[in-house]
Design an enzyme around this catalytic site. Structure first.
Site, PDB file in Angstrom:
ATOM      1  N   SER A 173       0.955  -1.028  -0.033  1.00  0.00           N
ATOM      2  CA  SER A 173      -0.162   0.089  -0.058  1.00  0.00           C
ATOM      3  C   SER A 173       1.028   1.164  -0.037  1.00  0.00           C
ATOM      4  CB  SER A 173      -0.988   0.178   1.042  1.00  0.00           C
ATOM      5  OG  SER A 173      -0.020   0.202   2.369  1.00  0.00           O
ATOM      6  N   ASP A 174       0.317   2.287  -0.438  1.00  0.00           N
ATOM      7  CA  ASP A 174       1.143   3.632  -0.250  1.00  0.00           C
ATOM      8  C   ASP A 174       0.872   3.874   1.273  1.00  0.00           C
ATOM      9  OD1 ASP A 174       2.084   6.056  -0.604  1.00  0.00           O
ATOM     10  OD2 ASP A 174       0.961   6.659  -2.240  1.00  0.00           O
ATOM     11  N   TRP A 175       1.745   4.787   1.674  1.00  0.00           N
ATOM     12  CA  TRP A 175       1.599   4.802   3.092  1.00  0.00           C
ATOM     13  C   TRP A 175       0.350   5.498   3.830  1.00  0.00           C
ATOM     14  CZ3 TRP A 175       5.105   2.336   1.323  1.00  0.00           C
ATOM     15  CH2 TRP A 175       6.410   2.064   2.106  1.00  0.00           C
ATOM     16  N   ALA A 176      -0.351   4.525   4.525  1.00  0.00           N
ATOM     17  CA  ALA A 176      -1.695   4.683   5.138  1.00  0.00           C
ATOM     18  C   ALA A 176      -2.639   4.694   3.923  1.00  0.00           C
ATOM     19  CB  ALA A 176      -1.688   6.221   5.926  1.00  0.00           C
ATOM     20  N   GLY A 177      -2.500   3.992   3.121  1.00  0.00           N
ATOM     21  CA  GLY A 177      -3.389   3.941   1.797  1.00  0.00           C
ATOM     22  C   GLY A 177      -4.420   2.733   2.069  1.00  0.00           C
TER      23      GLY A 177
END
Length: 796
Positions: free
Chosen positions: A275-279
């Protein structure tokens, strides 16, 4: 019902003009299991052996990002110490190692796009990857081929290479190959991530505003947004990062159509998805949809939820095994079992005592300069104003000519925001994910890289002023300067007035415009009293120039883009004619903002809790949009001048493509996803292997008709026959080849454009397959999308 789901989804995707809320992403289960496709067999054998000995809890732990305060990695994945797996260090980004010491600031993605040089893209990535490795990183979070540049004001357009899928794919693939000689490349952002505005959910006092939904049809997805990712997967990318946005109203990191159907199914991607960061926005649904790892931490999988879901039957055990296997197989595939300890060369705080790890390679010096040189695009040069010829008096103006006032690690340093004047209101918007109000348009100092997680950390900054002062010493030139005023006094004996301005862009916000008014005022004021005004723009994206471009006193203009730490050294060599400029525009410069139409700026929420963005233009973005609407730009895609001139002739074709028969209706990809790829020899890494086979070559001769050696970028555009007519989105010519070649004065060189099956195909939504249409293909070869002295056709 399972068989009907993909068809129902395709019907939704095909309805391009449906109301936004009718856009629905199909559900595609199960998630395809990774296997030893291509040259991955040995890595998968080792991964199966390790994962086969793990408990469910240990497998669950591999999928997590964990907190590690001992190093400067932006992410650290969970480990399995009893099996000899230490986890992996993830670090930013695609333009160089960020937020540490002992590294170089390479030319940014857009700058390499402007170079139109695939060999240079590979070389850059090769040196960059070695620096990541020496710093103890296992996964480099790049390269970027999304955003592709759908909107002109896109905040992260500068991180990618070009507003064209073909150019993005070629340069991105070479970047993957170069990086993965040392580390794992994480290609991003998958997929249709085209704006910063409303990219993340906003709390909104208990009434959360969801991320913007990119609503697009199946053909647009394949022919535009998925296109470069396919080239990067084919090149062997080990990791893919899912993006923040929603796709047809489902978050990208839990979008089973995108991850299971397209990436792991159609493209047979053998690596893992992070995932993208906190995605990540769900637990079991994101796992079922194909997400393999959540970063930088997760509240959905961090308490053994995956293990418990397997025990309860809520998650198929094979999915958790596959998640762990894909991670370990990628770890082995790229030799990370022999890597340095995690983040060993990146301290968590540069201001505290630490061991200095110099990751720079002396051999990279020449490449760093060459990257900086080749991304400069000369767009105007009246009466040979450039190159400079030993001037006796020069005047230098503009804030971009000199060093920024400070370069030390503070709270803004990691994002390269320290010199842009962020205010309290803007910082509050950043912290809350809300759209940033009145974001900065310029940086106070020489702009060498954009802002955000894609920035890099220069070992030094060579400024234009410094480099020109050195030339002045050698030539005996007198230098006058004013880098503060927008209405400076001009010494009348100045033989040339050099004006240095910039155009800033960053992750988190989209640009407020395409031209800074104060900078335009500076140019006009200097040109009012100096009849040889030369403008240099360090631009992190499209920059409009019509406020002054037709002023006869503005004699030369260079788009200098984002050259990295050798910015000054490079521009001096070009200004003084040591080398001819050789860059070409990787985007379209309009005459006015309105020329971009609906693709000028981002879609807005406008009070909605579920913001929608309909990609109703289909594939017609950037130059294709200008062609489709018959709008004349100021400077077209592919445009750029040199200090020489070139003639084109002798167009030759040798094409052996065959049109796809009309009775070929069986989809290559059953149900959009399949675990049968391993039994299909037609499928390999990147999907259908025949798409990458050559169908012939187009050649031409180019003669340097000028008096100096220079590099020409020959470009091939094809007009592919349209299966059906669409007056609202007509099919236009598209880039399908380029070659950069240095030619001595009065000499001739041959260029050859190899065409792949993919390059002459279109995506057929009904058949769910790439087809070669029958009919006449138009050929256009020349210097830009609009300047094509050689034309012809071939029929299939």
């Amino acid at each position: 019902m399972i068989l009907l789901l993909p068809l129902l989804g395709l019907i939704a995707l095909k309805n391009r003009h449906a109301h936004a809320m009718n856009w629905t992403s199909p559900i595609v289960y199960p998630s395809p299991q990774g296997y030893g496709v291509g040259n991955w067999s040995a890595a998968y054998e080792r991964a199966h052996a390790m994962v086969g000995k793990m408990s469910l809890e240990e497998m669950n732990n591999l999928t997590l990002g964990v907190v590690d305060t001992t190093n400067g990695c932006v992410g650290v994945s969970g480990s399995a110490p009893q099996h000899g797996y230490p986890g992996m260090c993830f670090h930013d980004a695609g333009n160089g190692v960020r937020n540490t010491d002992g590294v170089n600031a390479y030319a940014s993605g857009l700058h390499i796009g402007a170079s139109w040089n695939a060999t240079l893209a590979y070389e850059r990535a090769q040196f960059m990857g070695a620096e990541f490795k020496r710093k103890g990183a296992n996964v480099a979070l790049g390269p970027v081929v999304g955003p592709i540049g759908r909107i002109a004001e896109g905040g992260r357009n500068w991180e990618a290479f070009a507003a064209d899928p073909y150019l993005d794919g070629i340069l991105g693939a070479q970047s993957v190959i170069g990086l993965q000689e040392s580390v794992i490349a994480s290609i991003k952002h998958f997929v249709a991530y085209e704006q910063e505005t409303n990219r993340n959910p906003i709390a909104n006092d208990g009434n959360p505003i969801l991320s913007t939904s990119a609503n697009l049809d199946d053909q647009t997805m394949h022919e535009l947004y998925l296109w470069p990712f396919q080239d990067l997967v084919y090149a062997g990318a080990g990791c893919a990062m899912c993006s923040y946005n929603r796709i047809n109203n489902t978050y990208a990191c839990e979008n089973s159509k995108a991850i299971n159907g397209l990436l792991k199914g159609e493209l047979a991607f053998p690596g893992f998805v992070v995932s993208d960061w906190a995605g990540q926005h769900s637990g079991i649904p994101s796992a079922d949809a194909g997400l393999d790892m959540a970063m930088p931490t997760t509240g959905y999988w961090n308490e053994r939820q995956l293990e418990k879901a397997v025990d309860s039957g809520a998650l198929n055990k094979t999915r958790l095994i596959d998640m762990a296997t894909r991670i370990i197989a990628t770890y082995y595939q790229f030799g990370q079992d022999k890597a340095l300890p995690l983040g060993t060369g990146m301290p968590p705080n540069l201001l505290l005592p630490h061991n200095y790890t110099d990751a720079k390679d002396l051999a990279s010096k020449s490449s760093l300069l060459q990257q900086a040189l080749e991304g400069h695009v000369l767009v105007k040069n009246t009466n040979g104003a450039l190159p400079l010829k030993h001037p006796k008096v020069l005047s230098i103006f503009g804030y971009d000519a000199v060093q920024q006032s400070s370069f030390v690690p503070d709270s803004l340093f990691p994002q390269s925001w320290e010199a842009i004047g962020l205010g309290t209101q803007q910082s509050m918007g950043i912290a809350s994910n809300a759209p940033v109000q009145d974001p900065p348009e310029v940086q106070n100092g020489t702009l060498v890289v954009g802002g955000g997680s894609g920035s890099n950390t220069p070992a030094y900054i060579s400024t234009p002023s410094d480099a020109i002062q050195s030339r002045a010493y050698a030539d005996g030139t007198a230098i006058f300067f004013d880098v503060v005023s927008t209405n400076p006094s001009v010494v009348s004996s100045s033989e040339a007035c050099l004006v240095f301005i910039n155009e800033y862009s960053s992750e988190v916000w989209d640009r407020p415009g395409l031209a800074d008014p104060d900078s335009d005022t500076l140019v006009n004021n200097v040109a009012a009293t100096c009849n040889n005004t030369i403008v240099v723009i360090h631009n992190a994206g499209i920059r409009l120039v019509d406020a002054w471009i037709e002023n006869p006193n503005v004699t030369a203009v260079i788009f200098a883009h984002l050259p990295g730490q050798d910015a000054g050294r490079a521009i001096a060599q070009i200004l003084y004619g040591d080398v001819s400029p050789s860059g070409r525009l990787p985007y379209t410069v309009a005459r006015r903002p309105s020329d971009y139409g609906n693709l000028l700026g981002p879609c807005q929420a406008d009070g909605s809790l579920s913001p929608q963005c309909d990609f109703s233009e289909g594939v017609n973005v950037d130059y294709r949009g200008f062609l489709a609407s018959n709008t004349t730009p100021r400077y077209e895609f592919g445009y750029g001048l040199t200090y020489s001139s070139f003639g084109y002739d002798n167009l030759q074709t040798s094409i052996n493509a065959t049109a796809t028969p009309n009775d070929t209706v069986t989809p290559v990809y059953t149900n959009g996803t399949t675990n049968d790829n391993s039994n299909n020899t037609a499928i390999g890494v990147g999907g259908l292997l025949s798409l990458f086979e050559s169908v012939g070559t187009i050649t031409a001769s180019i003669t340097n008709t000028g008096s100096v050696a220079a590099a020409e970028v020959a470009q091939l555009y094809l007009q592919i026959p349209a299966a059906t007519s669409n007056s609202s989105n007509p099919r236009t010519r598209v880039l399908r080849g380029f070659q950069k070649v240095t030619i001595q004065a009065n000499e001739t060189a041959q260029v050859a454009f190899n065409l792949r099956m993919k390059d002459v195909s279109t995506w057929n939504v009904t058949r769910q397959a790439w087809i070669v249409p029958s009919g006449e293909f138009g050929m256009y070869v020349g210097k830009s999308v609009l300047d094509t002295p050689l034309t012809g056709s071939f029929t299939v």
